[in-house]
Design a protein around this motif. Sequence first.
Motif, PDB file in Angstrom:
ATOM      1  N   ILE A 127       0.841  -1.190   0.000  1.00  0.00           N
ATOM      2  CA  ILE A 127       0.000   0.000   0.000  1.00  0.00           C
ATOM      3  C   ILE A 127       0.881   1.247   0.000  1.00  0.00           C
ATOM      4  CG2 ILE A 127      -1.629   1.378   1.378  1.00  0.00           C
ATOM      5  CD1 ILE A 127      -2.983  -0.901   0.071  1.00  0.00           C
ATOM      6  N   ASP A 128       0.503   2.239  -0.821  1.00  0.00           N
ATOM      7  CA  ASP A 128       1.153   3.548  -0.796  1.00  0.00           C
ATOM      8  C   ASP A 128       0.195   4.572  -0.219  1.00  0.00           C
ATOM      9  OD1 ASP A 128       3.801   3.200  -2.133  1.00  0.00           O
ATOM     10  OD2 ASP A 128       2.529   2.457  -3.758  1.00  0.00           O
ATOM     11  N   THR A 129       0.668   5.359   0.731  1.00  0.00           N
ATOM     12  CA  THR A 129      -0.101   6.456   1.312  1.00  0.00           C
ATOM     13  C   THR A 129       0.816   7.674   1.382  1.00  0.00           C
ATOM     14  OG1 THR A 129       0.448   6.346   3.680  1.00  0.00           O
ATOM     15  CG2 THR A 129      -1.089   4.684   2.837  1.00  0.00           C
ATOM     16  N   PRO A 130       0.295   8.854   1.745  1.00  0.00           N
ATOM     17  CA  PRO A 130       1.174  10.020   1.901  1.00  0.00           C
ATOM     18  C   PRO A 130       2.287   9.814   2.924  1.00  0.00           C
ATOM     19  CG  PRO A 130      -1.107  10.721   1.745  1.00  0.00           C
ATOM     20  CD  PRO A 130      -1.139   9.230   1.839  1.00  0.00           C
ATOM     21  N   ALA A 131       2.116   8.825   3.818  1.00  0.00           N
ATOM     22  CA  ALA A 131       3.143   8.573   4.842  1.00  0.00           C
ATOM     23  C   ALA A 131       4.252   7.654   4.341  1.00  0.00           C
ATOM     24  CB  ALA A 131       2.504   7.964   6.087  1.00  0.00           C
ATOM     25  N   GLY A 132       4.061   7.033   3.163  1.00  0.00           N
ATOM     26  CA  GLY A 132       5.124   6.180   2.649  1.00  0.00           C
ATOM     27  C   GLY A 132       4.631   4.947   1.941  1.00  0.00           C
ATOM     28  N   HIS A 133       5.585   4.074   1.624  1.00  0.00           N
ATOM     29  CA  HIS A 133       5.349   2.822   0.901  1.00  0.00           C
ATOM     30  C   HIS A 133       5.399   1.688   1.922  1.00  0.00           C
ATOM     31  CE1 HIS A 133       5.561   0.004  -2.496  1.00  0.00           C
ATOM     32  NE2 HIS A 133       6.563  -0.602  -1.867  1.00  0.00           N
ATOM     33  N   PHE A 134       4.310   0.920   2.031  1.00  0.00           N
ATOM     34  CA  PHE A 134       4.220  -0.115   3.061  1.00  0.00           C
ATOM     35  C   PHE A 134       4.027  -1.479   2.409  1.00  0.00           C
ATOM     36  CE2 PHE A 134       2.593   3.837   4.887  1.00  0.00           C
ATOM     37  CZ  PHE A 134       3.420   3.964   6.001  1.00  0.00           C
ATOM     38  N   THR A 135       4.850  -2.442   2.826  1.00  0.00           N
ATOM     39  CA  THR A 135       4.778  -3.793   2.293  1.00  0.00           C
ATOM     40  C   THR A 135       4.389  -4.779   3.394  1.00  0.00           C
ATOM     41  OG1 THR A 135       7.140  -4.135   2.715  1.00  0.00           O
ATOM     42  CG2 THR A 135       6.517  -3.285   0.547  1.00  0.00           C
ATOM     43  N   HIS A 136       4.052  -6.006   2.991  1.00  0.00           N
ATOM     44  CA  HIS A 136       3.672  -7.079   3.921  1.00  0.00           C
ATOM     45  C   HIS A 136       2.509  -6.657   4.817  1.00  0.00           C
ATOM     46  CE1 HIS A 136       7.272  -8.927   2.433  1.00  0.00           C
ATOM     47  NE2 HIS A 136       8.055  -8.051   3.023  1.00  0.00           N
ATOM     48  N   CYS A 137       1.524  -5.985   4.214  1.00  0.00           N
ATOM     49  CA  CYS A 137       0.376  -5.492   4.990  1.00  0.00           C
ATOM     50  C   CYS A 137      -0.721  -6.543   5.080  1.00  0.00           C
ATOM     51  CB  CYS A 137      -0.208  -4.237   4.336  1.00  0.00           C
ATOM     52  SG  CYS A 137       0.915  -2.821   4.305  1.00  0.00           S
ATOM     53  N   ILE A 138      -1.405  -6.530   6.205  1.00  0.00           N
ATOM     54  CA  ILE A 138      -2.609  -7.336   6.381  1.00  0.00           C
ATOM     55  C   ILE A 138      -3.796  -6.547   5.843  1.00  0.00           C
ATOM     56  CG2 ILE A 138      -4.210  -8.264   8.098  1.00  0.00           C
ATOM     57  CD1 ILE A 138      -1.803  -8.818   9.859  1.00  0.00           C
ATOM     58  N   ARG A 139      -4.674  -7.223   5.103  1.00  0.00           N
ATOM     59  CA  ARG A 139      -5.926  -6.592   4.669  1.00  0.00           C
ATOM     60  C   ARG A 139      -7.103  -7.282   5.352  1.00  0.00           C
ATOM     61  NH1 ARG A 139      -5.969  -7.773  -0.414  1.00  0.00           N
ATOM     62  NH2 ARG A 139      -7.791  -9.097  -0.684  1.00  0.00           N
ATOM     63  N   ILE A 140      -7.914  -6.482   6.019  1.00  0.00           N
ATOM     64  CA  ILE A 140      -9.131  -6.980   6.653  1.00  0.00           C
ATOM     65  C   ILE A 140     -10.321  -6.393   5.915  1.00  0.00           C
ATOM     66  CG2 ILE A 140     -10.537  -6.920   8.758  1.00  0.00           C
ATOM     67  CD1 ILE A 140      -7.940  -6.962  10.357  1.00  0.00           C
ATOM     68  N   GLU A 141     -11.261  -7.247   5.532  1.00  0.00           N
ATOM     69  CA  GLU A 141     -12.447  -6.798   4.808  1.00  0.00           C
ATOM     70  C   GLU A 141     -13.690  -7.028   5.650  1.00  0.00           C
ATOM     71  OE1 GLU A 141     -12.486  -8.771   1.043  1.00  0.00           O
ATOM     72  OE2 GLU A 141     -10.769  -7.628   0.274  1.00  0.00           O
ATOM     73  N   GLY A 142     -14.606  -6.057   5.620  1.00  0.00           N
ATOM     74  CA  GLY A 142     -15.864  -6.169   6.343  1.00  0.00           C
ATOM     75  C   GLY A 142     -17.044  -6.026   5.410  1.00  0.00           C
ATOM     76  N   GLU A 143     -18.125  -6.743   5.720  1.00  0.00           N
ATOM     77  CA  GLU A 143     -19.335  -6.676   4.904  1.00  0.00           C
ATOM     78  C   GLU A 143     -20.552  -6.788   5.809  1.00  0.00           C
ATOM     79  OE1 GLU A 143     -21.163  -9.887   2.035  1.00  0.00           O
ATOM     80  OE2 GLU A 143     -19.660  -8.709   0.916  1.00  0.00           O
ATOM     81  N   GLY A 144     -21.520  -5.907   5.575  1.00  0.00           N
ATOM     82  CA  GLY A 144     -22.746  -5.945   6.352  1.00  0.00           C
ATOM     83  C   GLY A 144     -23.915  -5.427   5.540  1.00  0.00           C
ATOM     84  N   LYS A 145     -25.120  -5.667   6.034  1.00  0.00           N
ATOM     85  CA  LYS A 145     -26.324  -5.222   5.339  1.00  0.00           C
ATOM     86  C   LYS A 145     -27.211  -4.429   6.288  1.00  0.00           C
ATOM     87  CE  LYS A 145     -26.660  -9.131   2.121  1.00  0.00           C
ATOM     88  NZ  LYS A 145     -27.495 -10.287   1.699  1.00  0.00           N
ATOM     89  N   ILE A 146     -27.805  -3.365   5.760  1.00  0.00           N
ATOM     90  CA  ILE A 146     -28.841  -2.653   6.488  1.00  0.00           C
ATOM     91  C   ILE A 146     -30.107  -2.665   5.637  1.00  0.00           C
ATOM     92  CG2 ILE A 146     -27.251  -1.177   7.779  1.00  0.00           C
ATOM     93  CD1 ILE A 146     -27.935   1.067   5.858  1.00  0.00           C
TER      94      ILE A 146
END
Length: 240
Positions: free
Chosen positions: A166-185
């Motif tokens: 992931i690239d953000t204004p704070a820098g280049h980050f590797t080996h990141c965990i991605r957590i995904e959420g899903e819900g319904k209303i």
Amino acid sequence: MMMIRRWMAIGLGVMTLLSGCGSKSTYFPLEKGRTWSYVMRYERPDGKTQEVMQIRTLGKADYTDAKGASETAYVRRTSSGTDYYLSVKPEGVYRVAKRVVVQFDPVADAKPRLVMPMGKNLRIGYSWAMETQPMLIQWQGTFAEANGSVKPFDMTYQVAALDDTIDTPAGHFTHCIRIEGEGKITIYANPASGYQEVLINQREWYAPGVGLVRLERDEPLNMDIIKGGKAVMQLVDYSD
């Protein structure tokens, strides 16, 4: 601020990376004095487009849990003055209490809320459910007075990746965990359409030694009486 709020190499293995919250390799650092600055950019019904937020870890403090017992937890404070109390267990980091600026003492959650799985639970496919609230959905015009806020709903989270970049204004980050959420209303649209289900999606990336570096939230809804939007939060600066 539920937008916020959830707040937080792989080469040596997951168990080594998450051996302790004081380690530089943890995905949810809690050392006293650490700070993070984020910018949140919106597409939302009220026209608000951006917000800046800071978070810092204050250290440990006591609180009274839901059963009346005295406990100790790490405390993170947002720039709005809200304190979040976090407890570290072998299987994960949990939010256990919260204090807003008008409260003298923290209020314990009815049950601990898992923020970041650890140890054997930090694996692709591991999932859990947690109650949350809409961040972006708003009733329009006079409908807001008649309906009030949108009710909380359950979101199911899962570990989706262990080696993202992931690239953000704070820098280049590797080996990141991605957590995904899903819900319904469920929303009552109008007499013709009746009730409609709206799917809410969230994605979070955590970098080793840093914590949360990016969050995306999508609440797709565009009706005359109620509208949703999108939000992207990115890390812009941090200190150890």
